[in-house]
Motif scaffolding. Structure first.
Motif, PDB file in Angstrom:
ATOM      1  N   THR A 109       0.834  -1.209   0.000  1.00 56.77           N
ATOM      2  CA  THR A 109       0.000   0.000   0.000  1.00 56.77           C
ATOM      3  C   THR A 109       0.863   1.252   0.000  1.00 56.77           C
ATOM      4  N   ALA A 110       1.904   1.229   0.838  1.00 56.57           N
ATOM      5  CA  ALA A 110       2.796   2.383   0.923  1.00 56.57           C
ATOM      6  C   ALA A 110       3.515   2.622  -0.403  1.00 56.57           C
ATOM      7  N   ALA A 111       3.962   1.541  -1.035  1.00 60.68           N
ATOM      8  CA  ALA A 111       4.651   1.678  -2.321  1.00 60.68           C
ATOM      9  C   ALA A 111       3.720   2.277  -3.376  1.00 60.68           C
ATOM     10  N   ALA A 112       2.472   1.862  -3.357  1.00 62.13           N
ATOM     11  CA  ALA A 112       1.502   2.392  -4.322  1.00 62.13           C
ATOM     12  C   ALA A 112       1.277   3.892  -4.100  1.00 62.13           C
ATOM     13  N   TRP A 113       1.222   4.310  -2.829  1.00 64.47           N
ATOM     14  CA  TRP A 113       1.016   5.731  -2.542  1.00 64.47           C
ATOM     15  C   TRP A 113       2.244   6.561  -2.903  1.00 64.47           C
ATOM     16  N   LEU A 114       3.422   6.028  -2.649  1.00 62.09           N
ATOM     17  CA  LEU A 114       4.622   6.757  -3.057  1.00 62.09           C
ATOM     18  C   LEU A 114       4.668   6.903  -4.574  1.00 62.09           C
ATOM     19  N   GLU A 115       4.204   5.908  -5.279  1.00 62.70           N
ATOM     20  CA  GLU A 115       4.115   5.989  -6.743  1.00 62.70           C
ATOM     21  C   GLU A 115       3.157   7.110  -7.141  1.00 62.70           C
ATOM     22  N   ARG A 116       2.016   7.192  -6.454  1.00 61.22           N
ATOM     23  CA  ARG A 116       1.005   8.186  -6.797  1.00 61.22           C
ATOM     24  C   ARG A 116       1.505   9.607  -6.567  1.00 61.22           C
ATOM     25  N   VAL A 117       2.329   9.798  -5.534  1.00 67.13           N
ATOM     26  CA  VAL A 117       2.818  11.154  -5.256  1.00 67.13           C
ATOM     27  C   VAL A 117       4.173  11.414  -5.917  1.00 67.13           C
ATOM     28  N   GLY A 118       4.596  10.492  -6.780  1.00 67.54           N
ATOM     29  CA  GLY A 118       5.798  10.703  -7.559  1.00 67.54           C
ATOM     30  C   GLY A 118       7.105  10.494  -6.818  1.00 67.54           C
ATOM     31  N   LEU A 119       7.096   9.654  -5.788  1.00 65.66           N
ATOM     32  CA  LEU A 119       8.301   9.453  -4.973  1.00 65.66           C
ATOM     33  C   LEU A 119       8.717   7.984  -4.887  1.00 65.66           C
ATOM     34  N   ALA A 120       8.346   7.191  -5.875  1.00 68.59           N
ATOM     35  CA  ALA A 120       8.714   5.775  -5.839  1.00 68.59           C
ATOM     36  C   ALA A 120      10.229   5.596  -5.746  1.00 68.59           C
ATOM     37  N   ALA A 121      10.978   6.486  -6.365  1.00 67.66           N
ATOM     38  CA  ALA A 121      12.442   6.367  -6.363  1.00 67.66           C
ATOM     39  C   ALA A 121      13.051   6.695  -5.011  1.00 67.66           C
ATOM     40  N   TYR A 122      12.247   7.257  -4.106  1.00 64.17           N
ATOM     41  CA  TYR A 122      12.759   7.653  -2.783  1.00 64.17           C
ATOM     42  C   TYR A 122      12.235   6.750  -1.668  1.00 64.17           C
ATOM     43  N   ALA A 123      11.742   5.577  -2.035  1.00 62.98           N
ATOM     44  CA  ALA A 123      11.131   4.688  -1.045  1.00 62.98           C
ATOM     45  C   ALA A 123      12.077   4.354   0.101  1.00 62.98           C
ATOM     46  N   SER A 124      13.359   4.183  -0.185  1.00 62.49           N
ATOM     47  CA  SER A 124      14.313   3.786   0.858  1.00 62.49           C
ATOM     48  C   SER A 124      14.964   4.976   1.556  1.00 62.49           C
ATOM     49  N   ALA A 125      14.652   6.198   1.117  1.00 62.83           N
ATOM     50  CA  ALA A 125      15.288   7.390   1.691  1.00 62.83           C
ATOM     51  C   ALA A 125      14.672   7.740   3.036  1.00 62.83           C
ATOM     52  N   ARG A 126      15.518   8.150   3.965  1.00 69.15           N
ATOM     53  CA  ARG A 126      15.036   8.637   5.251  1.00 69.15           C
ATOM     54  C   ARG A 126      14.748  10.145   5.148  1.00 69.15           C
ATOM     55  N   PRO A 127      13.949  10.670   6.064  1.00 73.14           N
ATOM     56  CA  PRO A 127      13.507  12.066   5.956  1.00 73.14           C
ATOM     57  C   PRO A 127      14.624  13.083   5.772  1.00 73.14           C
ATOM     58  N   ARG A 128      15.795  12.872   6.395  1.00 68.98           N
ATOM     59  CA  ARG A 128      16.861  13.862   6.274  1.00 68.98           C
ATOM     60  C   ARG A 128      17.387  13.998   4.841  1.00 68.98           C
ATOM     61  N   ARG A 129      17.119  12.990   3.994  1.00 69.73           N
ATOM     62  CA  ARG A 129      17.560  13.049   2.600  1.00 69.73           C
ATOM     63  C   ARG A 129      16.495  13.656   1.683  1.00 69.73           C
ATOM     64  N   LEU A 130      15.354  13.985   2.234  1.00 70.43           N
ATOM     65  CA  LEU A 130      14.253  14.504   1.424  1.00 70.43           C
ATOM     66  C   LEU A 130      14.227  16.033   1.466  1.00 70.43           C
ATOM     67  N   SER A 131      13.841  16.634   0.363  1.00 69.45           N
ATOM     68  CA  SER A 131      13.604  18.079   0.352  1.00 69.45           C
ATOM     69  C   SER A 131      12.290  18.368   1.086  1.00 69.45           C
ATOM     70  N   GLY A 132      12.031  19.651   1.331  1.00 68.42           N
ATOM     71  CA  GLY A 132      10.787  20.009   1.999  1.00 68.42           C
ATOM     72  C   GLY A 132       9.563  19.565   1.221  1.00 68.42           C
ATOM     73  N   GLY A 133       9.601  19.755  -0.105  1.00 69.36           N
ATOM     74  CA  GLY A 133       8.462  19.338  -0.923  1.00 69.36           C
ATOM     75  C   GLY A 133       8.273  17.842  -0.933  1.00 69.36           C
ATOM     76  N   GLN A 134       9.370  17.097  -0.950  1.00 69.66           N
ATOM     77  CA  GLN A 134       9.286  15.629  -0.910  1.00 69.66           C
ATOM     78  C   GLN A 134       8.748  15.152   0.434  1.00 69.66           C
ATOM     79  N   ALA A 135       9.199  15.779   1.511  1.00 74.84           N
ATOM     80  CA  ALA A 135       8.708  15.398   2.835  1.00 74.84           C
ATOM     81  C   ALA A 135       7.211  15.668   2.961  1.00 74.84           C
ATOM     82  N   GLN A 136       6.765  16.775   2.372  1.00 75.04           N
ATOM     83  CA  GLN A 136       5.332  17.077   2.416  1.00 75.04           C
ATOM     84  C   GLN A 136       4.526  16.012   1.693  1.00 75.04           C
ATOM     85  N   ARG A 137       5.032  15.535   0.561  1.00 76.29           N
ATOM     86  CA  ARG A 137       4.310  14.505  -0.197  1.00 76.29           C
ATOM     87  C   ARG A 137       4.324  13.158   0.522  1.00 76.29           C
TER      88      ARG A 137
END
Length: 343
Positions: A109-137
């Protein structure tokens, strides 16, 4: 209505008493100054702040008697509150896991939602590696992954810089359009509210002072806060036909009214003169410049006088007229741009 709520929260020195109705697929934005009670209302809906009285009914089911964890609600906080030790995938899967979904299914389910918000490539990334916009999504995906009937968003774009905010606001609008439940959004930003919301509810001092579509609220503000929010000069006066008395000033207006009214006009409609203009222009008064500030591509002049007003003029006009604080000027506004409506 999917959501029908009467929220009453009483604290020493503060009281909230508002009613909210939100239909399926609808986004309602709560607007208001600091301390108005917007976040208190959101926390009450989520079950994080108890009601002193009132009710919360969602899809015909009473929620106010249920603890927060049993309410079919997703929430996006201002600072996102992602778990720093979990990956983006694990953050999104956390909600379904808390609802008893098996680990493998929750991760799908989580993988499907990350796909929907355009972040499938960041599935393994922890929050500190995400930009503000990515963290919001990721936070939005986590809120929606539990299949809520009510989505609550507390200043979801406040932590973003201006460029990222523009991009994420557009993306968020598309995601909210696809959400079948009800959404309540708290924001201080009028542009966020105008772009994202179907209806606005303006709260001041714990009560609703105005509500309607963004166009209705922008066109006919009913408090000074709302007028400032939408960029209008606003006054209360008494109308007789197409003339309205506001204190010592009589204004000609576009509409015919009688009795107590509001009068509004934009700062861009105000013209300034160093000397009294020739002829007999309507809506003319003498004022003193209180302040001068940059406002977008123009300059906003704050005027004191028989009525207080703001005027937007070009930088060239400021130079030509030598507009400085303390200067006495004449101000006028066309009747066709001065609108009156019942108070």
């Amino acid at each position: 209505m999917t959501l029908n709520a009467h929220l009453v929260v009483t604290r020493p020195g503060f009281g909230l008493d508002i009613e909210l109705e939100v239909a399926s697929g609808q986004v309602v934005a709560l607007l208001g100054p600091n301390g108005a009670g917007k976040t208190t209302a959101l926390r009450a809906l989520a079950g994080l702040t108890g009601l002193s009285a009132g009710r919360i009914v969602l899809d015909g089911r009473e929620l106010h008697t249920l603890p927060a964890e049993r309410r079919p609600i997703g929430m996006v906080f201002q600072d996102y509150l992602l778990f720093p030790h979990l990956s983006a995938l694990e953050n999104v899967a956390f909600g379904p896991r808390c609802h008893g979904v098996p680990r493998a299914e929750a991760r799908r389910t989580a993988a499907a939602w990350l796909e929907r918000v355009g972040l499938a490539a960041y599935a393994s990334a922890r929050p500190r590696r995400l930009s503000g916009g990515q963290a919001q999504r990721v936070a939005l995906a986590r809120a929606l992954a539990v299949g809520p009937r009510l989505l609550l968003m507390d200043e979801p774009l406040a932590a973003l810089d201006a460029h990222t905010r523009l991009e994420v606001r557009s993306q968020l609008r598309r995601h909210l359009a696809d959400f079948a439940g009800a959404t309540v959004l708290v924001t201080h930003d009028p542009l966020d509210a105008m772009v994202l919301a179907d209806r606005l509810v303006v709260v001041e001092n714990g009560t609703v002072v105005q509500h309607g579509t963004p166009a209705e609220v922008a066109r006919r503000p009913r408090t000074d806060y709302v007028a400032r929010l939408v960029g209008l000069n606003l006054y209360r006066g008494t109308a007789s036909g197409r003339r309205v008395t506001v204190g010592e000033v009589v204004l000609s207006v576009a509409e015919q009214q009688d009795g107590p009214v509001f009068v509004a006009f934009p700062p861009s409609a105000v013209a300034l003169y160093r000397t009294r203009p020739d002829g007999s222009p309507r809506n003319l008064w003498q004022a003193t410049i209180e302040g001068v500030e940059r406002h977008g591509d123009n300059v906003r002049i704050h005027l004191e006088g028989p009525i207080t007003a703001s005027a937007d003029v070009t930088p060239a006009a400021v130079a030509d007229l030598d507009l400085t604080p303390g200067l006495s000027v004449w101000a006028s506004v066309k009747a066709t741009e001065t609108h009156a409506y019942p108070s």
